[in-house]
Motif scaffolding. Structure first.
Motif, PDB file in Angstrom:
ATOM      1  N   ARG A 122       0.861  -1.190   0.000  1.00  0.00           N
ATOM      2  CA  ARG A 122       0.000   0.000   0.000  1.00  0.00           C
ATOM      3  C   ARG A 122       0.888   1.228   0.000  1.00  0.00           C
ATOM      4  NH1 ARG A 122      -5.522   1.152   1.182  1.00  0.00           N
ATOM      5  NH2 ARG A 122      -5.774   3.239   0.363  1.00  0.00           N
ATOM      6  N   THR A 123       0.607   2.161  -0.874  1.00  0.00           N
ATOM      7  CA  THR A 123       1.310   3.432  -0.940  1.00  0.00           C
ATOM      8  C   THR A 123       0.285   4.528  -0.713  1.00  0.00           C
ATOM      9  OG1 THR A 123       2.925   2.533  -2.486  1.00  0.00           O
ATOM     10  CG2 THR A 123       2.742   4.922  -2.384  1.00  0.00           C
ATOM     11  N   ILE A 124       0.592   5.416   0.225  1.00  0.00           N
ATOM     12  CA  ILE A 124      -0.346   6.464   0.606  1.00  0.00           C
ATOM     13  C   ILE A 124       0.364   7.812   0.550  1.00  0.00           C
ATOM     14  CG2 ILE A 124      -1.843   7.326   2.460  1.00  0.00           C
ATOM     15  CD1 ILE A 124      -1.555   4.394   3.612  1.00  0.00           C
ATOM     16  N   THR A 125      -0.212   8.753  -0.174  1.00  0.00           N
ATOM     17  CA  THR A 125       0.275  10.126  -0.121  1.00  0.00           C
ATOM     18  C   THR A 125      -0.343  10.744   1.122  1.00  0.00           C
ATOM     19  OG1 THR A 125       0.404  10.240  -2.526  1.00  0.00           O
ATOM     20  CG2 THR A 125       0.376  12.337  -1.323  1.00  0.00           C
ATOM     21  N   LEU A 126       0.499  11.179   2.045  1.00  0.00           N
ATOM     22  CA  LEU A 126      -0.002  11.696   3.309  1.00  0.00           C
ATOM     23  C   LEU A 126      -0.772  12.991   3.078  1.00  0.00           C
ATOM     24  CD1 LEU A 126       3.081  10.928   5.572  1.00  0.00           C
ATOM     25  CD2 LEU A 126       1.054   9.528   5.147  1.00  0.00           C
ATOM     26  N   PRO A 127      -1.925  13.154   3.733  1.00  0.00           N
ATOM     27  CA  PRO A 127      -2.789  14.306   3.465  1.00  0.00           C
ATOM     28  C   PRO A 127      -2.319  15.611   4.108  1.00  0.00           C
ATOM     29  CG  PRO A 127      -3.789  12.889   5.112  1.00  0.00           C
ATOM     30  CD  PRO A 127      -2.562  12.193   4.632  1.00  0.00           C
ATOM     31  N   VAL A 128      -1.388  15.541   5.041  1.00  0.00           N
ATOM     32  CA  VAL A 128      -0.849  16.730   5.688  1.00  0.00           C
ATOM     33  C   VAL A 128       0.668  16.587   5.768  1.00  0.00           C
ATOM     34  CG1 VAL A 128      -2.925  17.194   7.061  1.00  0.00           C
ATOM     35  CG2 VAL A 128      -1.105  15.798   8.019  1.00  0.00           C
ATOM     36  N   GLN A 129       1.355  17.703   5.981  1.00  0.00           N
ATOM     37  CA  GLN A 129       2.803  17.637   6.129  1.00  0.00           C
ATOM     38  C   GLN A 129       3.144  17.094   7.506  1.00  0.00           C
ATOM     39  OE1 GLN A 129       4.340  21.557   5.294  1.00  0.00           O
ATOM     40  NE2 GLN A 129       4.513  21.094   3.125  1.00  0.00           N
ATOM     41  N   VAL A 130       4.124  16.171   7.525  1.00  0.00           N
ATOM     42  CA  VAL A 130       4.551  15.547   8.776  1.00  0.00           C
ATOM     43  C   VAL A 130       6.061  15.614   8.884  1.00  0.00           C
ATOM     44  CG1 VAL A 130       2.579  13.962   8.841  1.00  0.00           C
ATOM     45  CG2 VAL A 130       4.722  13.233   7.762  1.00  0.00           C
ATOM     46  N   LYS A 131       6.545  15.472  10.114  1.00  0.00           N
ATOM     47  CA  LYS A 131       7.983  15.362  10.329  1.00  0.00           C
ATOM     48  C   LYS A 131       8.374  13.932  10.001  1.00  0.00           C
ATOM     49  CE  LYS A 131       8.229  18.849  13.942  1.00  0.00           C
ATOM     50  NZ  LYS A 131       8.574  19.122  15.349  1.00  0.00           N
ATOM     51  N   GLU A 132       9.371  13.772   9.169  1.00  0.00           N
ATOM     52  CA  GLU A 132       9.772  12.434   8.750  1.00  0.00           C
ATOM     53  C   GLU A 132      10.764  11.792   9.702  1.00  0.00           C
ATOM     54  OE1 GLU A 132      10.747  12.050   4.624  1.00  0.00           O
ATOM     55  OE2 GLU A 132       8.822  12.861   3.993  1.00  0.00           O
ATOM     56  N   GLU A 133      11.120  12.474  10.773  1.00  0.00           N
ATOM     57  CA  GLU A 133      11.938  11.845  11.794  1.00  0.00           C
ATOM     58  C   GLU A 133      11.070  11.740  13.056  1.00  0.00           C
ATOM     59  OE1 GLU A 133      12.195  15.907  11.252  1.00  0.00           O
ATOM     60  OE2 GLU A 133      13.340  14.693   9.891  1.00  0.00           O
ATOM     61  N   GLY A 134      11.375  10.764  13.892  1.00  0.00           N
ATOM     62  CA  GLY A 134      10.590  10.566  15.104  1.00  0.00           C
ATOM     63  C   GLY A 134       9.249   9.885  14.863  1.00  0.00           C
ATOM     64  N   ILE A 135       9.133   9.129  13.801  1.00  0.00           N
ATOM     65  CA  ILE A 135       7.893   8.416  13.489  1.00  0.00           C
ATOM     66  C   ILE A 135       7.792   7.203  14.402  1.00  0.00           C
ATOM     67  CG2 ILE A 135       6.637   7.139  11.705  1.00  0.00           C
ATOM     68  CD1 ILE A 135       8.241   8.842   9.656  1.00  0.00           C
ATOM     69  N   GLU A 136       6.602   6.957  14.938  1.00  0.00           N
ATOM     70  CA  GLU A 136       6.373   5.800  15.792  1.00  0.00           C
ATOM     71  C   GLU A 136       5.581   4.757  15.004  1.00  0.00           C
ATOM     72  OE1 GLU A 136       4.303   7.161  19.254  1.00  0.00           O
ATOM     73  OE2 GLU A 136       5.852   8.605  19.770  1.00  0.00           O
ATOM     74  N   ALA A 137       6.107   3.536  14.972  1.00  0.00           N
ATOM     75  CA  ALA A 137       5.401   2.425  14.316  1.00  0.00           C
ATOM     76  C   ALA A 137       5.329   1.286  15.310  1.00  0.00           C
ATOM     77  CB  ALA A 137       6.131   2.001  13.053  1.00  0.00           C
ATOM     78  N   MET A 138       4.121   0.751  15.505  1.00  0.00           N
ATOM     79  CA  MET A 138       3.927  -0.305  16.483  1.00  0.00           C
ATOM     80  C   MET A 138       2.990  -1.374  15.895  1.00  0.00           C
ATOM     81  SD  MET A 138       2.568  -0.013  20.416  1.00  0.00           S
ATOM     82  CE  MET A 138       1.006   0.695  19.966  1.00  0.00           C
ATOM     83  N   LEU A 139       3.349  -2.625  16.105  1.00  0.00           N
ATOM     84  CA  LEU A 139       2.509  -3.743  15.688  1.00  0.00           C
ATOM     85  C   LEU A 139       2.014  -4.430  16.954  1.00  0.00           C
ATOM     86  CD1 LEU A 139       1.396  -5.504  13.387  1.00  0.00           C
ATOM     87  CD2 LEU A 139       3.488  -6.856  13.524  1.00  0.00           C
ATOM     88  N   LYS A 140       0.713  -4.340  17.199  1.00  0.00           N
ATOM     89  CA  LYS A 140       0.138  -4.932  18.408  1.00  0.00           C
ATOM     90  C   LYS A 140      -1.226  -5.524  18.074  1.00  0.00           C
ATOM     91  CE  LYS A 140      -1.210  -3.951  23.126  1.00  0.00           C
ATOM     92  NZ  LYS A 140      -1.482  -2.937  24.144  1.00  0.00           N
TER      93      LYS A 140
END
Length: 162
Positions: A122-140
């Motif tokens: 899946r490829t998603i163009t993000l709808p708002v500007q975000v900081k590309e550092e400090g992203i949190e990804a969690m699989l639970k």
């Protein structure tokens, strides 16, 4: 002849009449759908379709905002985190993975196969500007949650016209 049989025969005649007006220039399709006993189309030789080139499945996602964050959630039940690849570049998030069905070497004949197994993307163009550092990804619990800190947009500055 029963009343139900008579209706089926009349329906067949209507189908034959409609077929007479179809364009004969179209090539015949061995996989064309044919009516079943209850009138719904049935795909003939559906197993042949499964042997065609497999395309990756598309991952379903939820994308929403909080006051400070952009959050993306995807159901990835059964996917090991080592089988997930998440990346971002220029405001475009890409999630790739593989869902393994396990060892089914002894399966000879499926009666129902509705679950998707294999590669997904899946490829998603993000709808708002975000900081590309400090992203949190969690699989639970089978849910992949990715949180981005939004870049605060400055309010429009009024420009005085001279």
């Amino acid at each position: 002849m029963t009343r139900g049989q008579k209706q089926k025969d009349e329906l067949l005649l209507d189908d034959e009449l409609a077929a007479a007006f179809l364009n004969d220039d179209t090539p015949s399709d061995d996989n064309a759908s044919t009516p079943s006993d209850n009138g719904t189309p049935v795909q003939a030789d559906w197993e042949e379709d499964a042997t065609e080139e497999e395309l990756p499945g598309q991952l379903a996602v939820d994308v929403y905002e909080t006051k400070d964050k952009l959050v993306i959630k995807a159901r990835t039940a059964g996917v090991d985190k080592k089988d997930l690849d998440v990346s971002i570049s220029d405001g475009v998030l890409t999630i790739n993975g593989t869902l393994s069905a396990g060892d089914e070497a002894d399966a000879e004949n499926y009666h129902i196969q509705e679950c998707y197994w294999g590669e997904f993307s899946r490829t998603i163009t993000l709808p708002v500007q975000v900081k590309e550092e400090g992203i949190e990804a969690m699989l639970k619990d089978g849910v992949l949650t990715i949180s981005f800190e939004k870049i605060k947009q400055e309010t429009a500055k009024k420009i005085e016209i001279l």
